[in-house]
Structure formats: structure tokens, C-alpha cells
Design a protein around this motif. Structure first.
Motif, short mmCIF file in Angstrom:
data_model
loop_
_atom_site.label_atom_id
_atom_site.label_comp_id
_atom_site.label_asym_id
_atom_site.label_seq_id
_atom_site.Cartn_x
_atom_site.Cartn_y
_atom_site.Cartn_z
N TRP A 1 0.87 -1.18 0.00
CA TRP A 1 0.00 0.00 0.00
C TRP A 1 0.91 1.23 0.00
O TRP A 1 1.72 1.42 0.90
CB TRP A 1 -0.90 0.00 1.23
CG TRP A 1 -1.91 1.13 1.26
CD1 TRP A 1 -1.66 2.47 1.17
CD2 TRP A 1 -3.33 1.00 1.38
NE1 TRP A 1 -2.83 3.18 1.22
CE2 TRP A 1 -3.87 2.31 1.35
CE3 TRP A 1 -4.18 -0.09 1.53
CZ2 TRP A 1 -5.24 2.55 1.47
CZ3 TRP A 1 -5.54 0.16 1.62
CH2 TRP A 1 -6.06 1.47 1.60
N ILE A 2 0.75 2.06 -1.03
CA ILE A 2 1.57 3.26 -1.19
C ILE A 2 0.67 4.49 -1.21
O ILE A 2 -0.34 4.52 -1.93
CB ILE A 2 2.39 3.22 -2.50
CG1 ILE A 2 3.23 1.93 -2.56
CG2 ILE A 2 3.27 4.46 -2.62
CD1 ILE A 2 4.34 1.86 -1.56
N ASP A 3 1.02 5.51 -0.43
CA ASP A 3 0.28 6.77 -0.39
C ASP A 3 1.07 7.87 -1.08
O ASP A 3 2.28 8.02 -0.87
CB ASP A 3 0.02 7.20 1.05
CG ASP A 3 -0.98 6.28 1.75
OD1 ASP A 3 -2.08 6.08 1.20
OD2 ASP A 3 -0.65 5.76 2.83
N ALA A 4 0.36 8.69 -1.88
CA ALA A 4 0.97 9.84 -2.53
C ALA A 4 0.71 11.11 -1.73
O ALA A 4 -0.15 11.14 -0.84
CB ALA A 4 0.42 9.99 -3.95
N LYS A 5 1.43 12.16 -2.04
CA LYS A 5 1.32 13.41 -1.29
C LYS A 5 -0.01 14.12 -1.52
O LYS A 5 -0.44 14.93 -0.69
CB LYS A 5 2.48 14.33 -1.67
CG LYS A 5 3.84 13.84 -1.19
CD LYS A 5 4.94 14.81 -1.58
CE LYS A 5 6.30 14.32 -1.07
NZ LYS A 5 7.39 15.24 -1.45
N ASP A 6 -0.65 13.86 -2.67
CA ASP A 6 -1.91 14.55 -2.98
C ASP A 6 -3.14 13.75 -2.58
O ASP A 6 -4.27 14.07 -2.97
CB ASP A 6 -1.97 14.89 -4.47
CG ASP A 6 -1.91 13.65 -5.37
OD1 ASP A 6 -1.81 12.53 -4.82
OD2 ASP A 6 -1.94 13.81 -6.61
N GLY A 7 -2.96 12.68 -1.80
CA GLY A 7 -4.09 11.87 -1.36
C GLY A 7 -4.36 10.65 -2.23
O GLY A 7 -5.18 9.80 -1.85
N ASP A 8 -3.71 10.56 -3.36
CA ASP A 8 -3.83 9.36 -4.18
C ASP A 8 -3.17 8.18 -3.45
O ASP A 8 -2.31 8.37 -2.58
CB ASP A 8 -3.15 9.55 -5.54
CG ASP A 8 -3.86 10.59 -6.41
OD1 ASP A 8 -4.95 11.05 -6.01
OD2 ASP A 8 -3.31 10.95 -7.46
N PHE A 9 -3.55 6.96 -3.85
CA PHE A 9 -2.92 5.78 -3.25
C PHE A 9 -3.11 4.59 -4.16
O PHE A 9 -3.93 4.61 -5.08
CB PHE A 9 -3.52 5.47 -1.87
CG PHE A 9 -4.93 4.93 -1.92
CD1 PHE A 9 -5.18 3.57 -1.94
CD2 PHE A 9 -6.02 5.81 -1.97
CE1 PHE A 9 -6.49 3.08 -2.00
CE2 PHE A 9 -7.32 5.33 -2.02
CZ PHE A 9 -7.55 3.96 -2.04
N ILE A 10 -2.34 3.53 -3.88
CA ILE A 10 -2.54 2.26 -4.58
C ILE A 10 -2.31 1.13 -3.59
O ILE A 10 -1.43 1.21 -2.74
CB ILE A 10 -1.61 2.11 -5.80
CG1 ILE A 10 -1.95 0.83 -6.58
CG2 ILE A 10 -0.14 2.11 -5.37
CD1 ILE A 10 -1.23 0.72 -7.91
N TRP A 11 -3.17 0.10 -3.66
CA TRP A 11 -2.97 -1.12 -2.88
C TRP A 11 -3.05 -2.31 -3.82
O TRP A 11 -4.01 -2.46 -4.57
CB TRP A 11 -4.03 -1.26 -1.79
CG TRP A 11 -3.77 -2.48 -0.95
CD1 TRP A 11 -2.93 -2.57 0.12
CD2 TRP A 11 -4.30 -3.79 -1.15
NE1 TRP A 11 -2.91 -3.85 0.61
CE2 TRP A 11 -3.74 -4.63 -0.15
CE3 TRP A 11 -5.19 -4.35 -2.06
CZ2 TRP A 11 -4.04 -5.99 -0.05
CZ3 TRP A 11 -5.49 -5.70 -1.96
CH2 TRP A 11 -4.92 -6.50 -0.96
N THR A 12 -2.01 -3.16 -3.79
CA THR A 12 -1.96 -4.33 -4.64
C THR A 12 -1.62 -5.55 -3.80
O THR A 12 -0.60 -5.56 -3.10
CB THR A 12 -0.90 -4.17 -5.75
OG1 THR A 12 -1.19 -2.98 -6.50
CG2 THR A 12 -0.90 -5.35 -6.70
N GLU A 13 -2.47 -6.56 -3.85
CA GLU A 13 -2.24 -7.76 -3.05
C GLU A 13 -1.02 -8.52 -3.53
O GLU A 13 -0.24 -9.06 -2.73
CB GLU A 13 -3.46 -8.67 -3.08
CG GLU A 13 -3.30 -9.89 -2.18
CD GLU A 13 -4.49 -10.81 -2.20
OE1 GLU A 13 -4.70 -11.52 -1.21
OE2 GLU A 13 -5.22 -10.82 -3.21
#
Length: 252
Positions: free
Chosen positions: A127-139
Motif C-alpha cells: 500500500w503506497i500513499d501519494a502526497k496529494d491523497g492518491d494511493f494504490i494497494w496491490t495484493e
């Protein structure tokens, strides 16, 4: 399986591992955050023996147009329902949009609950968070091989030997048994017999030999010149590659 491995971020702050269950939610995210690279222990192969702890790094590189803010603990899971959470990753800026987030995990076969069924293909959840509130989660952001360490030896005889005479080369292939904490024969595996000239730094393959049911190896070859003989095992998804130390033969 439940691994009780101790974990740490790369900065060295030790922490007890979190025991988790595989995540139930589907892959998801928001915005333009992407995971571009995942590396486990340098080559996506982790080899564990029977008598020493193994510490390895897990690095996830991600990008977003606003830059990367941080990452949650990475989950590592594989066969027999095993799962392990790393410590909080430390993220290093690559450029304005990209960062590499790294954590480390230590597994000790002497105190952790490893079974031989745990060997095989494992996955990294991130799970990675970006500075602008975007994110991605990959199992399953990436896979890696979680392997039982292997040992291999070689003996060529007679030594010295007359040029043109037959050499008998013997050896044995064994691998770690995580349940008994001993090495046992790894039978019916293809192993290469290789030779390196005394004046050379590289080996060439002479033939492929199949180990017997107990991992023992035996074959013959013709003595042509001074050099080193060794057996070499390529490894597979459950067992690490290994090459024996070369046995030098003086050819008269």
C-alpha cells in the motif's frame, strides 16, 4: 503457518513482527499512483538454511505526479497460508515523482514456525500513499521464491591421474529441512558436472547427471588437462541454486 520473525525498517529500529491474515479486499487505489518495481533480497530469491537467521530487504518503487508520501507495512505471503508483515518502510526520494520504500525482515529457522510446505512462490502486498491523497494497494505487487537452502559437494578421483584415463566424480546434493533443522538428501534432481581449466576463470558443462533417491551423485569423465571439477545445481522455486567448491585434479 505463522512465522514469528523479528522485523525492522532499514534504519535499524527493531520491532516485533505483526501476525496477520491475508488481506480480504480486492486491489484498489485512487488517482495516478503506480508501483513500478519490487525487489526482494536483491534478486527476488530468499534462501533459508537451518542454523542461522536471514535478514533481507523488501523494496517497492512507486510514482505519482505529486510525489510519494509513504507506505504501509508490506505483507509477504505464500504456500500453507503463511504471511508476515514487515516493519514500517523507509521511503527514499528518487526524484520529484518517484520514491523507493524499503523495509527488512529477519527469519530464523531455529525459532520461527517454518515448515517445508512454506517453500515456493511468495508474494508482496503493498500500500503506497501519494502526497496529494492518491494511493494504490496491490495484493500481489510482485512474486519471489522463498527457498530451502542447498548444499553440494564434489570429489574427483584418482588424484593425480594419467592423461586419457577415467576419472570418477562423486558428490551429494542436500537441502535444508526446516522441520528437523538438518540437511537431507535431495534426490532425483538434474545436476551439471562442470570443468574449469587451471588457466581459466569460468566453468563449462561436461554433462548432466541425475541424483539418486538419496541425493547421491556419481559419474565418470576422461582426464584431459589440469583443472577443477564441480557439480552445479540450478535450483527451483522451492530450493536454492548451489555450486560445489571445485576439486582440483592434476593430470600427468
Amino acid at each position: 503457518m505463522r512465522i514469528r520473525a523479528s522485523v525492522a525498517v532499514v534504519s535499524g529500529a527493531l520491532a516485533l513482527s505483526a501476525l496477520a491474515v491475508p488481506a480480504a479486499q480486492a486491489d484498489g487505489g485512487y488517482g495516478d499512483t503506480k508501483i513500478t518495481k519490487v525487489v526482494v533480497d536483491g534478486d527476488n530469491k530468499v534462501s533459508i538454511g537451518t542454523s542461522a537467521a536471514k535478514t533481507f530487504k523488501v523494496s517497492v518503487t512507486a510514482t505519482d505526479n505529486s510525489g510519494i508520501k509513504g507506505a504501509d507495512s508490506f505483507d509477504l505471503f505464500g504456500p500453507d497460508n503463511g504471511i508476515e508483515s514487515t516493519g514500517k518502510p523507509t521511503c527514499t526520494v528518487v526524484n520529484a515523482t518517484t520514491s523507493t520504500c524499503t523495509a527488512s525482515v529477519t527469519i530464523d529457522p531455529r525459532v520461527d514456525y517454518l515448515t517445508n510446505k512454506n517453500a515456493g512462490t511468495w508474494y508482496v502486498s503493498a500500500w503506497i500513499d501519494a502526497k496529494d491523497g492518491d494511493f494504490i494497494w496491490t495484493e500481489k505487487a510482485a512474486s519471489f521464491s522463498f527457498q530451502r537452502a542447498a548444499k553440494l559437494n564434489t570429489n574427483a578421483a584418482p588424484e593425480p591421474v594419467t592423461k586419457g584415463k577415467t576419472l570418477t566424480v562423486t558428490g551429494a546434493l542436500t537441502r535444508a529441512n526446516w522441520e528437523s533443522l538438518k540437511y537431507g538428501g535431495y534426490g532425483s534432481q538434474a545436476v551439471k558436472l562442470q570443468f574449469r581449466k587451471k588457466s581459466s576463470s569460468s566453468y563449462t558443462t561436461l554433462k548432466t547427471v541425475t541424483a539418486d533417491s538419496k541425493g547421491n551423485l556419481k559419474t565418470t569423465t576422461t582426464a584431459k588437462e589440469d583443472g577443477y571439477f564441480r557439480f552445479s545445481f540450478a535450483g527451483n522455486s522451492t530450493t536454492a541454486a548451489v555450486s560445489a567448491t571445485g576439486d582440483y585434479v592434476d593430470v600427468k
